[in-house]
Write a protein that holds these residues in place. Structure first.
Motif, PDB file in Angstrom:
ATOM      1  N   GLU A 142       0.826  -1.204   0.000  1.00 18.94           N
ATOM      2  CA  GLU A 142       0.000   0.000   0.000  1.00 18.94           C
ATOM      3  C   GLU A 142       0.865   1.262   0.000  1.00 18.94           C
ATOM      4  OE1 GLU A 142      -4.120  -0.885   2.263  1.00 18.94           O
ATOM      5  OE2 GLU A 142      -2.362  -1.397   3.446  1.00 18.94           O
ATOM      6  N   PHE A 168      -9.070  -7.464   5.139  1.00 14.99           N
ATOM      7  CA  PHE A 168      -8.746  -6.861   3.851  1.00 14.99           C
ATOM      8  C   PHE A 168      -7.740  -5.734   4.085  1.00 14.99           C
ATOM      9  CE2 PHE A 168     -11.855  -3.979   5.534  1.00 14.99           C
ATOM     10  CZ  PHE A 168     -11.578  -2.726   4.974  1.00 14.99           C
ATOM     11  N   TYR A 174      -7.324  -0.183  -1.937  1.00 16.19           N
ATOM     12  CA  TYR A 174      -8.402  -0.053  -2.929  1.00 16.19           C
ATOM     13  C   TYR A 174      -8.365   1.315  -3.610  1.00 16.19           C
ATOM     14  CZ  TYR A 174     -13.016  -0.509  -5.056  1.00 16.19           C
ATOM     15  OH  TYR A 174     -14.048  -0.592  -5.962  1.00 16.19           O
ATOM     16  N   SER A 175      -8.213   2.357  -2.819  1.00 17.91           N
ATOM     17  CA  SER A 175      -8.217   3.713  -3.379  1.00 17.91           C
ATOM     18  C   SER A 175      -7.076   3.906  -4.369  1.00 17.91           C
ATOM     19  CB  SER A 175      -8.103   4.739  -2.248  1.00 17.91           C
ATOM     20  OG  SER A 175      -9.173   4.608  -1.335  1.00 17.91           O
ATOM     21  N   CYS A 178      -7.300   1.503  -7.632  1.00 20.04           N
ATOM     22  CA  CYS A 178      -8.319   1.920  -8.600  1.00 20.04           C
ATOM     23  C   CYS A 178      -7.862   3.101  -9.446  1.00 20.04           C
ATOM     24  CB  CYS A 178      -9.629   2.242  -7.891  1.00 20.04           C
ATOM     25  SG  CYS A 178     -10.531   0.783  -7.332  1.00 20.04           S
ATOM     26  N   PRO A 183     -11.624  -1.383 -10.939  1.00 20.16           N
ATOM     27  CA  PRO A 183     -12.060  -1.863  -9.623  1.00 20.16           C
ATOM     28  C   PRO A 183     -12.130  -3.387  -9.545  1.00 20.16           C
ATOM     29  CG  PRO A 183     -13.368   0.029 -10.271  1.00 20.16           C
ATOM     30  CD  PRO A 183     -12.531  -0.335 -11.469  1.00 20.16           C
ATOM     31  N   ALA A 186      -8.655  -4.572  -9.033  1.00 24.28           N
ATOM     32  CA  ALA A 186      -8.238  -4.177  -7.681  1.00 24.28           C
ATOM     33  C   ALA A 186      -8.802  -5.147  -6.638  1.00 24.28           C
ATOM     34  CB  ALA A 186      -8.709  -2.754  -7.388  1.00 24.28           C
ATOM     35  N   GLU A 187     -10.069  -5.490  -6.761  1.00 27.74           N
ATOM     36  CA  GLU A 187     -10.688  -6.394  -5.800  1.00 27.74           C
ATOM     37  C   GLU A 187     -10.081  -7.782  -5.873  1.00 27.74           C
ATOM     38  OE1 GLU A 187     -14.947  -6.225  -6.089  1.00 27.74           O
ATOM     39  OE2 GLU A 187     -14.944  -4.028  -6.112  1.00 27.74           O
ATOM     40  N   MET A 190      -6.874  -7.812  -4.038  1.00 28.19           N
ATOM     41  CA  MET A 190      -7.072  -7.668  -2.610  1.00 28.19           C
ATOM     42  C   MET A 190      -7.641  -8.930  -1.953  1.00 28.19           C
ATOM     43  SD  MET A 190      -8.615  -3.788  -2.547  1.00 28.19           S
ATOM     44  CE  MET A 190      -9.001  -3.819  -0.796  1.00 28.19           C
ATOM     45  N   ILE A 255     -12.661   4.289   5.191  1.00 25.90           N
ATOM     46  CA  ILE A 255     -12.346   2.896   4.844  1.00 25.90           C
ATOM     47  C   ILE A 255     -11.579   2.230   5.982  1.00 25.90           C
ATOM     48  CG2 ILE A 255     -10.946   1.437   3.312  1.00 25.90           C
ATOM     49  CD1 ILE A 255     -11.715   3.363   1.026  1.00 25.90           C
ATOM     50  N   TRP A 259     -12.075  -1.190   8.248  1.00 26.90           N
ATOM     51  CA  TRP A 259     -11.020  -2.169   8.500  1.00 26.90           C
ATOM     52  C   TRP A 259     -10.925  -2.492   9.995  1.00 26.90           C
ATOM     53  CZ3 TRP A 259      -6.568  -1.974  11.442  1.00 26.90           C
ATOM     54  CH2 TRP A 259      -5.642  -3.011  11.229  1.00 26.90           C
TER      55      TRP A 259
END
Length: 290
Positions: A142, A168, A174-175, A178, A183, A186-187, A190, A255, A259
Motif C-alpha cells: 500500500e 482486507f 483499494y483507493s 483503482c 475496480p 483491484a478487488e 485484494m 475505509i 477495517w
C-alpha cells in the motif's frame, strides 16, 4: 551534496535513515535502518510510522518555503532486503484480543496519514518514488502504491495477504489501486491472497518499471533526470492529477474505520493465523541476520 539525517531525534532506536541531496532536491528515505543493529521485523512498527510522519512534515514545510523551479523528489526504499512486510501483526493481534478499538484505529489513521502524504506530494508538489528491492506485502504494498512512480527490481514479490486471516487491506490499497487498474482487478488483487511478481504487476499497469537486480537506484536517477527536463510541465501535471485522480483523505479514513471494525470481529482461527505470520516474519529476519 548528500547529508545523512536521523529523524526524529527523540527515538532511541532510529528506524528511518534519510539521505538528503540538497543540490539535486532528491531525498532518500530508507526504512528499517535500525534492523542492522538490532534484528526485528521489517514491518510498519509504531516508531517507523512516527519517523516517516515526522520527516514528511519536516520536508513538506521546507518545500513549501522554497523558491525554486525544479520539482523535488522523495524516494521511499529500505535498508533491508525486503521493502516492507506490512502492518505490525503482533500489535494487531494484541489490540484485537484486548478489544482496544481506539488503539487499533489510531495506528491505522497514522498509517493512512503517511501514505496519503506521499500520494499528495507532501502538500508541496513533491514527486514521490517507491523503490522496491524485495518483498512488499500488505501495508508495504500500500505504501508503494501511494507513490507517484513505482520502480521494482526483478525478483521482487508483492501481495496483499490480509485475506489469509479474513481481513482486507484497509489503508489505501483499494483507493490507490483503482487509480491504476479497474475496480474488478483491484478487488481480485485484494481478495485472492496471492503473491505476484514485479513483472506480473508491471504487465497490468500496477508498477511503472521493472529493472534488473542492482539497477533500481539508477532507474530512480533516470526518472529524476527525465522529470528535470520539463519541471513546469511536471509541476502542472501534479496539480492536474490531484484534481482528476486525487484520493480523498476523508475517504481513506472512513475505509480504515471499516477495517478496524472488521478486525475486531476476527475469531480465534484468524488470530492464530496472524500469530503464525508473525513467527514466519521473525524467522525470516533471523535467517537474514545469520
Amino acid at each position: 551534496m548528500s547529508v545523512v539525517q536521523p529523524f526524529p531525534r527523540p527515538h532511541s532506536g532510529r528506524t528511518l535513515r534519510v539521505v538528503e541531496e540538497f543540490d539535486r532536491d532528491v531525498y532518500w528515505c530508507h526504512m528499517h535502518a535500525n534492523l542492522a543493529r538490532s534484528p526485528g521485523r521489517a514491518c510498519f512498527t509504531l516508531p517507523l510510522i512516527d519517523d516517516i510522519l515526522s520527516y514528511q512534515r519536516h520536508l513538506g514545510e521546507r518545500m513549501r518555503q522554497r523558491d525554486r523551479d525544479s520539482v523535488a523528489h522523495v524516494v521511499l526504499t529500505s535498508d533491508t532486503d525486503v521493502f516492507n512486510l506490512g502492518g505490525d501483526l503482533e500489535l494487531f493481534s494484541r489490540l484485537i484480543r484486548e478489544r482496544e478499538r481506539e488503539g487499533l484505529l489510531d495506528y491505522a489513521r497514522q498509517c493512512v496519514r503517511g501514505v496519503h502524504a506521499f500520494h499528495a506530494g507532501l502538500g508541496a508538489g513533491v514527486h514521490s518514488i517507491a523503490l522496491i528491492q524485495g518483498s512488499a506485502l500488505g501495508g508495504g504494498f500500500e505504501a508503494a502504491l501511494s507513490c507517484h512512480t513505482i520502480i521494482a527490481e526483478q525478483g521482487a514479490m508483492l501481495g496483499l495477504p490480509e485475506v489469509l486471516f479474513d481481513l482486507f487491506p484497509g489503508m489505501g490499497a483499494y483507493s490507490f489501486l483503482c487509480k491504476r487498474v479497474s475496480p474488478r482487478v483491484a478487488e481480485k488483487l485484494m481478495l485472492d491472497g496471492e503473491m505476484y511478481s514485479a513483472e506480473q504487476l508491471h504487465a497490468i499497469g500496477v508498477i511503472d518499471a521493472v529493472v534488473p537486480r542492482g539497477e533500481g537506484r539508477q532507474a530512480v536517477e533516470d526518472v529524476v533526470r527525465a522529470n528535470r527536463r520539463t519541471p513546469r510541465a511536471l509541476a502542472a501535471m501534479h496539480q492536474v492529477r490531484e484534481l482528476a485522480q486525487g484520493v480523498n483523505l476523508e475517504e481513506m479514513m472512513r475505509i480504515t474505520e471499516i477495517w478496524v471494525d472488521t478486525a475486531l470481529r476476527l475469531g480465534d482461527k484468524s488470530l492464530r493465523t496472524m500469530d503464525r505470520l508473525v513467527r514466519a516474519q521473525s524467522r525470516r529476519t533471523g535467517i537474514e541476520a545469520a
